[in-house]
Design a protein around this motif. Structure first.
Motif, mmCIF file in Angstrom:
data_model
loop_
_atom_site.group_PDB
_atom_site.id
_atom_site.type_symbol
_atom_site.label_atom_id
_atom_site.label_comp_id
_atom_site.label_asym_id
_atom_site.label_seq_id
_atom_site.Cartn_x
_atom_site.Cartn_y
_atom_site.Cartn_z
ATOM 1 N N MET A 1 0.846 -1.202 0.000
ATOM 2 C CA MET A 1 0.000 0.000 0.000
ATOM 3 C C MET A 1 0.881 1.252 0.000
ATOM 4 S SD MET A 1 -2.791 1.280 2.822
ATOM 5 C CE MET A 1 -3.961 0.003 2.462
ATOM 6 N N THR A 2 0.462 2.243 -0.780
ATOM 7 C CA THR A 2 1.172 3.525 -0.806
ATOM 8 C C THR A 2 0.246 4.602 -0.272
ATOM 9 O OG1 THR A 2 2.340 2.817 -2.796
ATOM 10 C CG2 THR A 2 2.429 5.166 -2.265
ATOM 11 N N LEU A 3 0.759 5.384 0.730
ATOM 12 C CA LEU A 3 -0.058 6.430 1.366
ATOM 13 C C LEU A 3 0.546 7.792 1.118
ATOM 14 C CD1 LEU A 3 -0.777 4.787 4.839
ATOM 15 C CD2 LEU A 3 -2.322 4.907 2.888
ATOM 16 N N ARG A 4 -0.329 8.794 0.992
ATOM 17 C CA ARG A 4 0.085 10.200 0.968
ATOM 18 C C ARG A 4 -0.460 10.839 2.226
ATOM 19 N NH1 ARG A 4 -2.466 13.032 -3.672
ATOM 20 N NH2 ARG A 4 -0.668 12.440 -4.938
ATOM 21 N N TYR A 5 0.368 11.644 2.918
ATOM 22 C CA TYR A 5 -0.125 12.260 4.155
ATOM 23 C C TYR A 5 0.168 13.752 4.157
ATOM 24 C CZ TYR A 5 4.742 12.084 5.750
ATOM 25 O OH TYR A 5 6.095 12.252 5.839
ATOM 26 N N ASN A 6 -0.651 14.475 4.933
ATOM 27 C CA ASN A 6 -0.465 15.906 5.176
ATOM 28 C C ASN A 6 -0.632 16.160 6.658
ATOM 29 O OD1 ASN A 6 -0.061 17.141 2.569
ATOM 30 N ND2 ASN A 6 -2.121 16.416 2.102
ATOM 31 N N CYS A 7 0.036 17.149 7.151
ATOM 32 C CA CYS A 7 -0.035 17.473 8.582
ATOM 33 C C CYS A 7 -0.352 18.954 8.744
ATOM 34 C CB CYS A 7 1.303 17.131 9.248
ATOM 35 S SG CYS A 7 1.337 17.511 11.014
ATOM 36 N N PHE A 8 -1.349 19.281 9.626
ATOM 37 C CA PHE A 8 -1.761 20.669 9.845
ATOM 38 C C PHE A 8 -1.765 20.968 11.356
ATOM 39 C CE2 PHE A 8 -4.032 18.885 6.255
ATOM 40 C CZ PHE A 8 -3.655 19.756 5.237
ATOM 41 N N PRO A 9 -1.229 22.089 11.799
ATOM 42 C CA PRO A 9 -1.298 22.442 13.231
ATOM 43 C C PRO A 9 -2.729 22.837 13.601
ATOM 44 C CG PRO A 9 -0.296 24.211 11.965
ATOM 45 C CD PRO A 9 -0.474 23.061 11.022
ATOM 46 N N LEU A 10 -3.125 22.505 14.858
ATOM 47 C CA LEU A 10 -4.449 22.861 15.364
ATOM 48 C C LEU A 10 -4.318 23.908 16.456
ATOM 49 C CD1 LEU A 10 -6.189 19.372 15.651
ATOM 50 C CD2 LEU A 10 -6.614 21.151 13.960
ATOM 51 N N ASN A 11 -5.154 24.937 16.375
ATOM 52 C CA ASN A 11 -5.154 26.014 17.374
ATOM 53 C C ASN A 11 -6.563 26.244 17.890
ATOM 54 O OD1 ASN A 11 -2.306 27.105 17.133
ATOM 55 N ND2 ASN A 11 -2.962 27.172 14.993
ATOM 56 N N GLU A 12 -6.678 26.499 19.173
ATOM 57 C CA GLU A 12 -7.951 26.896 19.782
ATOM 58 C C GLU A 12 -7.722 28.170 20.568
ATOM 59 O OE1 GLU A 12 -9.742 23.900 22.127
ATOM 60 O OE2 GLU A 12 -10.034 22.497 20.463
ATOM 61 N N GLU A 13 -8.434 29.211 20.199
ATOM 62 C CA GLU A 13 -8.289 30.536 20.828
ATOM 63 C C GLU A 13 -6.823 30.940 20.884
ATOM 64 O OE1 GLU A 13 -10.209 30.394 24.587
ATOM 65 O OE2 GLU A 13 -12.215 30.151 23.717
ATOM 66 N N ASN A 14 -6.149 30.774 19.716
ATOM 67 C CA ASN A 14 -4.750 31.155 19.532
ATOM 68 C C ASN A 14 -3.762 30.301 20.330
ATOM 69 O OD1 ASN A 14 -5.434 33.245 17.766
ATOM 70 N ND2 ASN A 14 -5.778 34.663 19.469
ATOM 71 N N ASP A 15 -4.238 29.198 20.951
ATOM 72 C CA ASP A 15 -3.322 28.297 21.670
ATOM 73 C C ASP A 15 -3.135 27.024 20.858
ATOM 74 O OD1 ASP A 15 -3.002 30.000 23.813
ATOM 75 O OD2 ASP A 15 -4.777 29.212 24.854
ATOM 76 N N PHE A 16 -1.876 26.584 20.745
ATOM 77 C CA PHE A 16 -1.572 25.363 20.012
ATOM 78 C C PHE A 16 -2.040 24.151 20.819
ATOM 79 C CE2 PHE A 16 1.493 21.847 19.368
ATOM 80 C CZ PHE A 16 1.214 21.571 18.048
ATOM 81 N N VAL A 17 -2.814 23.236 20.182
ATOM 82 C CA VAL A 17 -3.329 22.069 20.921
ATOM 83 C C VAL A 17 -2.886 20.740 20.302
ATOM 84 C CG1 VAL A 17 -5.344 23.300 21.802
ATOM 85 C CG2 VAL A 17 -5.476 22.125 19.588
ATOM 86 N N GLY A 18 -2.222 20.778 19.154
ATOM 87 C CA GLY A 18 -1.773 19.525 18.561
ATOM 88 C C GLY A 18 -1.744 19.601 17.041
ATOM 89 N N TYR A 19 -1.700 18.395 16.410
ATOM 90 C CA TYR A 19 -1.625 18.299 14.951
ATOM 91 C C TYR A 19 -2.763 17.450 14.401
ATOM 92 C CZ TYR A 19 3.144 20.143 15.290
ATOM 93 O OH TYR A 19 4.226 20.929 15.525
ATOM 94 N N LEU A 20 -3.192 17.791 13.191
ATOM 95 C CA LEU A 20 -4.162 16.975 12.472
ATOM 96 C C LEU A 20 -3.443 16.284 11.312
ATOM 97 C CD1 LEU A 20 -7.085 16.083 11.768
ATOM 98 C CD2 LEU A 20 -7.238 18.152 10.355
ATOM 99 N N TRP A 21 -3.504 14.933 11.341
ATOM 100 C CA TRP A 21 -2.853 14.149 10.282
ATOM 101 C C TRP A 21 -3.912 13.649 9.305
ATOM 102 C CZ3 TRP A 21 2.413 13.336 9.830
ATOM 103 C CH2 TRP A 21 3.197 13.833 10.897
ATOM 104 N N GLU A 22 -3.613 13.774 8.006
ATOM 105 C CA GLU A 22 -4.532 13.341 6.967
ATOM 106 C C GLU A 22 -3.812 12.337 6.072
ATOM 107 O OE1 GLU A 22 -7.223 16.196 4.623
ATOM 108 O OE2 GLU A 22 -5.560 15.811 3.240
ATOM 109 N N PHE A 23 -4.426 11.142 5.881
ATOM 110 C CA PHE A 23 -3.817 10.082 5.083
ATOM 111 C C PHE A 23 -4.706 9.751 3.886
ATOM 112 C CE2 PHE A 23 -2.104 9.657 9.312
ATOM 113 C CZ PHE A 23 -0.765 9.423 9.106
#
Length: 776
Positions: A1-23
């Motif tokens: 299997m071959t996967l493509r992924y993207n990663c986006f930072p997540l913010n809530e009220e200007n505070d960093f809370v983690g990352y969103l991974w998309e496959f």
């Protein structure tokens, strides 16, 4: 299997809370990509193998052929052979040559298909190559009693861009076919023409011909024309088409079974030989103020920086283009108003006003209305493209931009001439001494020729017979516009008011200004001859319109004479008369008594057409006029004597207006009038479907353009035809609005347009009433 992924930072009220991974699973996509790459590699291997195979086969076949043809030629030289043995040797030579030609053609076709055939495009003297090819095929033509005619005198200095060896191959193939498929005692005609900055070469034969269904098939490899008995492989025309395309040209054919065929192919011209002034289809001469003469200035109105950056980098690779840019519609309009711009690339979705509004503003401006505009948009739906083109845009490019397509469209748009849809009729008139007419559509000046003329700062004068008519005003406008483009100053423009003595005095005054050119229409060919002779002896180049002084010789005393196709216009008037009279009735002719060959031809054509084509129409009266104001008086007398008269032909529009008044006075509203020349009053009468039902129109503006170009010919020492004519134009109520625009280079007056619209609405209402009555 071959996967493509993207990663986006997540913010809530200007505070960093983690990352969103998309496959995303792209396994199938990768498989397809690998399959495409593999297929491409396999295709390349096949092509290489094919090329290698054909190359080896060519070598293997040529080796024995070398012996066959070589020894056969030695046998041919042996004087001890008897007649039968010589025939056997000729068969060997013929068969061997045919086989060698076949090998060469197959190899060339293969090289083109695999991309291995290289052509070397350079400037080629066209006439030299054509003459050489005609000389080569001449023995074959004589063998079949076929005559080869070439009409090439005016192309003596024509240069084209081509591979000289491949051009010779194309011509020999087409000429060979024209002879091979011809009939005994047939003809082959070779002629050229210039159109839209390409040189077209025509090869016409009187041979067996073929059907319309075979037009495209004849260019397919190995296709043989149906029912032909001639030997052949069917490769030649396929090869010709591909070679022409490789050199930037096109080829097409027309044919009629039993009559013959016409093959026509085009070749591009060097920049300096591209047409900048031509009859009826003009392009602007590029301004030279602080700019390279071959440089075009482009404006890209676009708010997206990425798109601007892309186009900017594309343009950098093109030394003949300079790119300006604007981020808003208003900024773009301002740049066009203050800079010399040749073409606008226009985004439709702009931040301030949309592209359609920008386009309308540009087209409404007197100085900007002729600038080419190409839409550049991400809207790729057919309806959006069609809507934009219907608005009048010159072309439409969709994003993302395909670089080669982009450059091709730029080039085609910038080099395209304004096509006025001028009629391409055969010229039926002859000159004042019976000279065959040369169509004004063949006249043109190249960029290089125009440069030479502009450097000299020549002076011109115009001596008219009369300047008070729409015809005269339009002709003068055509001359003035063209002389301005040629950098020629008009130092005098006179009006003789139909008086020969005044015209002689006018020309005497003109000669004091020492013009290089005099364009004139003699009031009287005999009584003005001496003053024109004096002008010729003073070295002034004389171009005549519609009439010629007695005793002057073409080439020695004058350059050329230009007229409308008066004979053709006379025929148009006769056909309209017959149509409106339902091919029966009694008509009269009002002709011009002066010695004008142009007006004589109109009358002769009308009379001959009626007598030969319409036996149920009787010409019952012929009366002459010497003055344009005599129309009413002569028509009144004719109507009074022939109460059963159905129609009158009057030789031009001003006396026709008088005849119109005569019909109204006599209350003969059903009497049909036809004439020549589209003046204001007759156009209005035609538009409202009055007694003047139609006419044959001259094209005075285009005639003026032709006269100015011929003056340029003389200044360059370029051979000019003795008699040039512009085609005839049939005008009736159905096309009077379009005809006005064509004749005068401007929209028809509001009153004519209004009358035509009212008539159309009335006729439509009457048709609807008739339809309702029939249903009842």
């Amino acid at each position: 299997m071959t996967l493509r992924y993207n990663c986006f930072p997540l913010n809530e009220e200007n505070d960093f809370v983690g990352y969103l991974w998309e496959f995303e699973d792209i396994t199938e996509q990768k498989k397809m990509e690998r399959a495409i790459i593999h297929a491409k590699e396999e295709a390349e291997k096949v092509n290489m193998a094919k090329s290698s195979f054909l190359s080896k086969m060519s070598h293997e076949l040529r080796t024995p052929l070398n012996g066959i043809l070589g020894f056969a030629q030695l046998l041919e030289m042996d004087e001890s052979l008897n007649e039968q043995q010589r025939d056997f040797v000729q068969e060997i030579l013929s068969g061997g040559s045919h086989l060698l030609s076949l090998i060469n053609d197959i190899l060339d076709v293969s090289r083109i298909e695999t991309g291995n055939l290289k052509i070397s495009v350079e400037e080629v003297h066209l006439l030299t190559v054509i003459k050489e090819c005609i000389n080569i095929v001449q023995p074959l033509a004589k063998k079949k009693n076929i005559s080869i005619y070439s009409q090439l005198d005016q192309w003596e200095d024509m240069i084209v861009l081509a591979d000289p060896i491949r051009l010779k191959q194309i011509l020999l193939n087409l000429l060979d076919n024209a002879i091979k498929y011809n009939q005994e005692n047939g003809k082959v005609i070779v002629f050229c023409r210039l159109q839209e900055n390409k040189q077209y070469i025509h090869i016409v034969d009187t041979g067996v011909g073929f059907s319309v269904e075979e037009y495209t098939k004849v260019f397919v490899p190995f296709y043989r024309i149906e029912s032909t008995k001639e030997e052949g492989t069917g490769i030649g025309l396929s090869l010709v088409k591909q070679l022409v395309n490789l050199m930037g040209g096109e080829i097409n054919v027309t044919s009629t079974k039993g009559t013959g065929s016409e093959f026509c192919f085009s070749l591009p011209l060097p920049n300096d030989l591209k047409t900048v002034i031509q009859w009826g289809e003009q392009t602007e001469f590029p301004p030279t103020n602080n700019r390279k003469e071959d440089n075009y200035r482009l404006l890209y109105i676009e708010d997206n920086e990425s798109n601007l950056h892309l186009v900017s980098n594309i343009i950098k690779s093109q030394p003949s283009y300079t790119l300006l840019s604007a981020r808003t519609g208003k900024e773009g309009i301002e740049i066009v108003a203050n800079e010399k711009i040749d073409l606008v690339l226009l985004d439709i979705n702009l931040p301030d006003i949309n592209g359609y509004e920008v386009f309308e503003i540009l087209k409404a401006g007197k100085e900007t209305k002729d600038i080419a505009v190409i839409a550049v948009s991400a809207n790729a739906m057919p309806k959006d493209i069609q809507y934009t083109l219907d608005k009048g845009f010159d072309n439409y490019l969709t994003k993302p931009i395909h670089v080669q397509e982009f450059l091709t469209i730029l080039s085609e748009t910038l080099n395209n001439t304004i096509n006025q849809n001028i009629p391409d009729h055969k010229i039926l008139s002859t000159g004042p001494h019976g000279e065959e007419a040369v169509s004004a559509k063949t006249l043109r000046l190249s960029l290089e020729e125009l440069k030479k003329i502009k450097k000299k700062k020549y002076k011109a004068a115009i001596a008219m017979h009369y300047t008070g008519s729409d015809w005269s005003r339009s002709q003068l406008e055509g001359m003035q516009t063209t002389f301005e483009k040629m950098g020629i100053e008009i130092v005098a423009m006179t009006n003789a008011e139909f008086k020969w003595k005044k015209q002689v005095a006018d020309i005497e005054s003109i000669l004091d200004k020492k013009p290089d050119i005099l364009v004139s229409i003699p009031v009287d060919p005999e009584l003005t001859a001496n003053v024109y002779q004096k002008a010729a002896q003073a070295g002034v180049k004389l171009v005549f319109m519609d009439n010629i002084p007695n005793g002057l010789q073409h080439g020695k005393d004058y350059v050329s004479i230009v007229s409308a196709d008066n004979y053709g216009n006379g025929i148009e008037s006769a056909n309209i008369m017959a149509e409106k009279l339902d091919r029966k009735g009694k008509v009269g002719i009002i002709y011009h008594e002066a010695d004008f060959f142009a007006t004589k031809q109109r009358t002769e054509a009308f009379e001959k057409t009626i007598k030969e084509k319409y036996p149920n129409i009787q010409i019952v009266d012929r009366r002459g006029i010497t003055d344009s104001n005599d129309g009413e008086k002569v028509a009144s007398a004719m109507i009074a004597e022939h109460q059963d008269l159905n129609g009158i032909f009057i030789v031009w529009d001003v006396p026709a207006e008088g005849a119109l008044r005569a019909t109204r006075t006599a209350k003969k509203s059903n009497l049909v009038i036809t004439t020549i020349d589209l003046g204001m009053n007759v156009a209005l009468e035609i538009a409202q479907d009055g007694p003047i039902k139609g006419l044959g129109a001259q094209l005075p503006y285009q005639q003026g353009v032709a006269e100015a170009i011929l003056a340029g010919y003389a200044l360059l020492g370029k051979q000019a035809p003795s008699y040039v004519a512009v085609p005839s134009l049939k005008v009736m109520k159905e096309n009077v609005i379009d005809a006005w625009q064509l004749v005068y280079h401007e929209d028809a007056p509001d009153i004519i347009q209004s009358v035509a619209k009212s008539r159309n609405a009335r006729e439509k209402g009457e048709q609807q009433d008739e339809s309702i009555d029939r249903r009842r």
